[in-house]
Design a protein around this motif. Structure first.
Motif, PDB file in Angstrom:
ATOM      1  N   MET A  45      36.135  29.106  48.009  1.00 56.44           N
ATOM      2  CA  MET A  45      35.847  28.279  49.193  1.00 56.44           C
ATOM      3  C   MET A  45      36.914  27.202  49.384  1.00 56.44           C
ATOM      4  O   MET A  45      37.274  26.856  50.514  1.00 56.44           O
ATOM      5  N   THR A  46      37.452  26.688  48.261  1.00 56.41           N
ATOM      6  CA  THR A  46      38.530  25.688  48.336  1.00 56.41           C
ATOM      7  C   THR A  46      39.775  26.280  48.977  1.00 56.41           C
ATOM      8  O   THR A  46      40.398  25.661  49.846  1.00 56.41           O
ATOM      9  N   ALA A  75      45.598  18.518  51.889  1.00 52.94           N
ATOM     10  CA  ALA A  75      45.102  19.896  51.776  1.00 52.94           C
ATOM     11  C   ALA A  75      45.995  20.722  50.857  1.00 52.94           C
ATOM     12  O   ALA A  75      45.511  21.531  50.056  1.00 52.94           O
ATOM     13  N   LEU A  76      47.310  20.514  50.967  1.00 51.17           N
ATOM     14  CA  LEU A  76      48.262  21.245  50.123  1.00 51.17           C
ATOM     15  C   LEU A  76      48.082  20.883  48.648  1.00 51.17           C
ATOM     16  O   LEU A  76      48.048  21.766  47.776  1.00 51.17           O
ATOM     17  N   THR A  77      47.953  19.597  48.348  1.00 54.59           N
ATOM     18  CA  THR A  77      47.783  19.179  46.949  1.00 54.59           C
ATOM     19  C   THR A  77      46.422  19.618  46.405  1.00 54.59           C
ATOM     20  O   THR A  77      46.309  19.973  45.222  1.00 54.59           O
ATOM     21  N   SER A 284      34.297  16.337  34.004  1.00 53.76           N
ATOM     22  CA  SER A 284      35.741  16.465  34.211  1.00 53.76           C
ATOM     23  C   SER A 284      36.075  17.622  35.144  1.00 53.76           C
ATOM     24  O   SER A 284      36.916  17.496  36.042  1.00 53.76           O
ATOM     25  N   ILE A 285      35.398  18.762  34.941  1.00 54.12           N
ATOM     26  CA  ILE A 285      35.657  19.921  35.799  1.00 54.12           C
ATOM     27  C   ILE A 285      35.294  19.602  37.244  1.00 54.12           C
ATOM     28  O   ILE A 285      36.065  19.884  38.174  1.00 54.12           O
ATOM     29  N   LEU A 286      34.125  19.004  37.452  1.00 52.83           N
ATOM     30  CA  LEU A 286      33.695  18.680  38.818  1.00 52.83           C
ATOM     31  C   LEU A 286      34.609  17.638  39.450  1.00 52.83           C
ATOM     32  O   LEU A 286      34.876  17.677  40.660  1.00 52.83           O
ATOM     33  N   THR A 287      35.116  16.697  38.635  1.00 45.77           N
ATOM     34  CA  THR A 287      36.047  15.681  39.144  1.00 45.77           C
ATOM     35  C   THR A 287      37.326  16.326  39.660  1.00 45.77           C
ATOM     36  O   THR A 287      37.879  15.902  40.676  1.00 45.77           O
ATOM     37  N   HIS A 288      37.785  17.370  38.975  1.00 43.32           N
ATOM     38  CA  HIS A 288      39.033  18.029  39.359  1.00 43.32           C
ATOM     39  C   HIS A 288      38.855  19.058  40.477  1.00 43.32           C
ATOM     40  O   HIS A 288      39.837  19.442  41.104  1.00 43.32           O
ATOM     41  N   THR A 289      37.612  19.525  40.712  1.00 45.38           N
ATOM     42  CA  THR A 289      37.431  20.653  41.645  1.00 45.38           C
ATOM     43  C   THR A 289      36.662  20.328  42.921  1.00 45.38           C
ATOM     44  O   THR A 289      37.025  20.814  43.995  1.00 45.38           O
ATOM     45  N   ALA A 292      38.512  18.735  46.104  1.00 44.70           N
ATOM     46  CA  ALA A 292      39.365  19.706  46.797  1.00 44.70           C
ATOM     47  C   ALA A 292      38.543  20.631  47.688  1.00 44.70           C
ATOM     48  O   ALA A 292      39.015  21.087  48.738  1.00 44.70           O
ATOM     49  N   LEU A 293      37.301  20.906  47.283  1.00 41.07           N
ATOM     50  CA  LEU A 293      36.405  21.732  48.098  1.00 41.07           C
ATOM     51  C   LEU A 293      35.889  20.966  49.309  1.00 41.07           C
ATOM     52  O   LEU A 293      35.830  21.502  50.427  1.00 41.07           O
ATOM     53  N   LEU A 294      35.537  19.697  49.107  1.00 37.23           N
ATOM     54  CA  LEU A 294      34.883  18.920  50.166  1.00 37.23           C
ATOM     55  C   LEU A 294      35.855  18.326  51.186  1.00 37.23           C
ATOM     56  O   LEU A 294      35.468  18.104  52.338  1.00 37.23           O
ATOM     57  N   ASN A 295      37.099  18.058  50.782  1.00 48.28           N
ATOM     58  CA  ASN A 295      38.034  17.395  51.687  1.00 48.28           C
ATOM     59  C   ASN A 295      38.203  18.099  53.034  1.00 48.28           C
ATOM     60  O   ASN A 295      38.095  17.461  54.087  1.00 48.28           O
TER      61      ASN A 295
END
Length: 320
Positions: A45-46, A75-77, A284-289, A292-295
């Motif tokens: 989805m990201t 979005a690119l990052t 940590s995983i949710l912080t990194h992922t 990027a999904l929600l932006n």
């Protein structure tokens, strides 16, 4: 010189670089593979969300503005950061390939943290855009230009690349003569350098520098811009105009909250109390992922201009 002194001298003079590290991941967590499948869905989805947002900004000429240059960069990052992390996590734990070559581990660490830092500083650039738009509206188009935004984004890329290259390069001077089990889900900086058996004080300093650069400085700068924005809005007599100006900041404020709150919460929990390793890994995983999904979702739904352009984009695609 005694035998112990000789051994210490040999240890200090020789760098023991392991062939491989071992990623521990979760400890005794039931049904953990379902969690990794969930991560795979997040990644799909990201990729779709950020690719769509980038395509719309690239193809719709009305969005070729400094503001949407920043959105495109974010979005690119987001896309690159998720790609640097999630596929390797899935390969490591779904297929039980937990050993990772020393050089690959350092590269893995570099790209995950490099793109996390870029996300942070792109949000600072967005805050600058909103600050000029509200505090100096008449001069906005002369101050916030494409070359200025391009220079700010390029500076962030170069500076963060240099910083993380230095932080990772300092790991190469360490000797790993004991345990090679990394207590994390990826080659994280702290869990790796703490495995070393020689002096790691410089690496500890770099860990704090990275924390300050990625989290503290951006948060302080964003907070200062919003203090100035609040003061500027308080001087606007009309409540309708004040609300209209504030609405232009809502998407950015949500993005800041989504990115920084889990990051701050995780680091405070680690520094002030003991949390279960599994809870730390999930956070940590949710912080990194998740950011990027929600932006792209937040920008698509909260920004009327983007929403209109997306509708027009899909209409044009259907006509073809």
């Amino acid at each position: 010189m005694g035998p112990e002194d000789k051994a210490a001298t040999i240890l200090n003079a020789t760098f023991v670089r392991p062939a491989k590290f071992y990623l521990s991941g979760f400890s005794n967590m039931p049904h953990e593979k379902y969690y990794y499948v969930f991560l795979g869905l997040i990644y799909i989805m990201t990729v779709l969300g950020n690719s769509l947002l980038m395509s719309v900004i690239y193809r719709v000429k009305t969005l070729h503005t400094p503001k949407y240059m920043i959105v495109f960069s974010l979005a690119l990052t987001d896309l690159c950061g998720s790609t640097a992390l999630i596929p390797k996590v899935l390969d490591t734990f779904l297929f039980d390939r937990r050993e990772i070559v020393y050089e690959a581990c350092l590269s893995y660490m570099f790209f995950v943290w490099f793109f996390a830092g870029l996300q942070s500083w792109t949000l600072v650039t967005m805050a600058y855009d909103r600050f000029i738009a509200i505090c100096f509206p008449l001069r906005y188009h002369s101050i916030v230009t494409k070359p200025v935004i391009a220079a700010m984004l390029l500076f962030a890329w170069v500076f963060l690349f240099s910083l993380f290259a230095l932080a990772i390069g300092l790991l190469d001077r360490l000797s790993f003569c004991g345990s090679l089990v990394i207590q994390s889900f990826f080659c994280d900086h702290g869990p790796v350098f703490r495995l070393a058996c020689n002096d790691t004080s410089l690496n500890g300093v770099m860990a704090y520098v990275v924390l300050i650069v990625v989290m503290c400085c951006p948060l302080i700068l964003i907070a200062l811009t919003y203090v100035c924005i609040t003061i500027a809005l308080s001087r606007i007599a009309s409540g309708v105009e004040r609300l209209k100006a504030l609405k232009t900041c809502t998407s950015h404020l949500i993005l800041v909250a989504v990115f920084f709150l889990p990051l701050v919460g995780t680091n405070l929990a680690v520094l002030t109390s003991k949390i279960h390793p599994n809870a730390r890994i999930i956070n940590s995983i949710l912080t990194h992922t998740v950011p990027a999904l929600l932006n792209p979702i937040i920008y698509s739904l909260k920004t009327e201009e983007v929403l209109k352009c997306m509708r027009q984009f899909f209409k044009n695609r259907l006509r073809k």
